[in-house]
Design a protein around this motif. Structure first.
Motif, PDB file in Angstrom:
ATOM      1  N   ARG A 114       0.785  -1.232   0.000  1.00 51.26           N
ATOM      2  CA  ARG A 114       0.000   0.000   0.000  1.00 51.26           C
ATOM      3  C   ARG A 114       0.816   1.279   0.000  1.00 51.26           C
ATOM      4  O   ARG A 114       0.305   2.323  -0.394  1.00 51.26           O
ATOM      5  N   ASP A 154       3.295   4.282  -1.068  1.00 51.80           N
ATOM      6  CA  ASP A 154       3.675   4.833  -2.379  1.00 51.80           C
ATOM      7  C   ASP A 154       4.986   4.237  -2.862  1.00 51.80           C
ATOM      8  O   ASP A 154       5.111   3.839  -4.023  1.00 51.80           O
ATOM      9  N   ARG A 207       4.548   0.603  -3.970  1.00 55.79           N
ATOM     10  CA  ARG A 207       3.786   0.452  -5.212  1.00 55.79           C
ATOM     11  C   ARG A 207       4.631   0.893  -6.410  1.00 55.79           C
ATOM     12  O   ARG A 207       4.534   0.333  -7.497  1.00 55.79           O
ATOM     13  N   LYS A 251       5.512  -1.440  -9.448  1.00 54.84           N
ATOM     14  CA  LYS A 251       5.247  -0.977 -10.812  1.00 54.84           C
ATOM     15  C   LYS A 251       6.459  -1.224 -11.710  1.00 54.84           C
ATOM     16  O   LYS A 251       6.327  -1.669 -12.855  1.00 54.84           O
ATOM     17  N   VAL A 260      -0.759   0.028 -11.328  1.00 56.97           N
ATOM     18  CA  VAL A 260      -0.037  -0.381 -10.107  1.00 56.97           C
ATOM     19  C   VAL A 260       0.264   0.839  -9.240  1.00 56.97           C
ATOM     20  O   VAL A 260       0.232   0.772  -8.010  1.00 56.97           O
ATOM     21  N   MET A 311      -2.362  -2.954  -3.766  1.00 58.95           N
ATOM     22  CA  MET A 311      -1.922  -4.014  -4.677  1.00 58.95           C
ATOM     23  C   MET A 311      -1.717  -5.271  -3.833  1.00 58.95           C
ATOM     24  O   MET A 311      -1.072  -5.220  -2.773  1.00 58.95           O
ATOM     25  N   ALA A 330      -4.905  -5.619  -8.409  1.00 57.49           N
ATOM     26  CA  ALA A 330      -5.094  -4.231  -7.998  1.00 57.49           C
ATOM     27  C   ALA A 330      -6.500  -4.090  -7.432  1.00 57.49           C
ATOM     28  O   ALA A 330      -7.450  -4.654  -7.972  1.00 57.49           O
TER      29      ALA A 330
END
Lengths: 230, 230
Positions: B61, B63, B66, B70, B79, B85, B188
């Motif tokens: 979760r 930033d 993720r 990604k 993503v 995710m 997601a």
């Protein structure tokens, strides 16, 4: 199994809670064509990469064929008892035979523009060229459809049992399944002869990690999933 | 997505019809802890051989994480956009580490008698010894849980997107996933920014066979599955 009114299908959480891997099926209760079709329809709504839908459902209902399937499945009684056995197959190469049809339908329904249709088609082909482990690839989407099938059945009052105890070579031989298909599982469908207690599940603290593998789930107040009915 | 009232979860057929593989998520709408927990709980109710529950959910979760994920997933925008995710892992050897706990719970809940508990335990061990392809074995049950997760999300008003476009080695490296786990898919979760049209499905006459591979499905009046909402 909470109720069996196909006109008011159970919600997803309720169906997941009431579903059991049925041990014995009532041999005197057939499954109606209409319910079977509804269940299979819902199963086909599962997602798959590029919408390639690699699942195939081989529906076995005659006594003779269920006997043949039972012999390929370590003689498990439920194969002979359940009115419907579904041999759940994963096809390895749907992009070779079905991609045109799939993309044409997407265009028709406005899910891709005519310009994007060609691009979708060629991206699907080129991505699939790089998939080396086809049995693993097809098993992923096919098991999504298998789960959808069993939850749909439960929601419509139909009991199920997923089975991974079978001899794949024997099943393929007995039912003419070619080498470019994997037998992902068998699913028995029908009506249970007895209520089965909930066997429990590992808690979220056992099966969930937060942010990094092995890092325990810290969301407080984790409840164990419980069955809806005794 | 038909509605988003978590107090009246959608039925299985309705959730299957309204679910879409979401393309873009609303970055301004977080997913509540309570909904996430409910969704994961329902996912754990999926069936597995010997109730071994090989699925593991790595919830990502932050930033930073993720972004890291990604980069391991061909930079797909969703993503970064989705508030949650889930890296869906399949564990290869649950019978080595969790069987005692699982059988103890089954005894506690009356799902096996004390006499049968020992037998269940030893049958699970000996059956699992013969499973050679562990990634394939774990993928089967884990994808049942993944489907249950996405249908549960949809039924509770939460959009999802299953993803198989990722570099497994990179994901494992970035999140410390050991070799005895397979990355089965990414999911997601969040809220979609736009309604997505139904892309269609092959008809039952294409994906179902009757009694023998290749023998067409002869149940008349086969309708195509249609979306519930435009």
């Amino acid at each position: 199994m909470i109720h069996s009114d196909p006109h008011k299908p159970l919600s997803v959480p309720d169906a997941a809670r009431s579903r059991r891997a049925t041990r014995h099926f009532d041999t005197s209760r057939p499954l109606s064509d209409s319910l079977l079709k509804q269940i299979l329809h819902v199963a086909t709504l599962a997602p798959s990469g590029y919408n390639l839908q690699p699942w195939r459902f081989l529906v076995v209902r005659t006594d003779a064929n269920r006997k043949k399937l039972k012999a390929s499945a370590y003689n498990q009684p439920k194969v002979g008892e359940a009115p419907v056995m579904v041999i759940v197959l994963g096809y390895h190469y749907p992009e070779r035979s079905h991609l045109d049809m799939i993309v044409a339908t997407m265009r028709e329904l406005g899910a891709v523009t005519p310009e994007l249709a060609a691009e979708t088609h060629s991206r699907a082909r080129s991505t699939m060229e790089h998939v080396n482990n086809r049995p693993l690839w097809t098993t992923r989407s096919t098991m999504l459809a298998a789960a959808t099938l069993m939850l749909a059945a439960e929601s419509l009052g139909v009991a199920s049992a997923p089975m991974e105890g079978f001899d794949e070579a024997k099943v393929k031989d007995a039912f003419g399944v070619p080498d470019d298909h994997t037998v992902c599982c068998l699913i028995a469908l029908g009506y249970a002869t007895e209520a089965k207690p909930f066997p429990g599940r590992l808690g979220l603290d056992e099966v969930c990690f937060e942010e990094h593998f092995g890092q325990p789930w810290t969301l407080g107040d984790v409840e164990e999933p419980r069955p809806l009915s005794p």
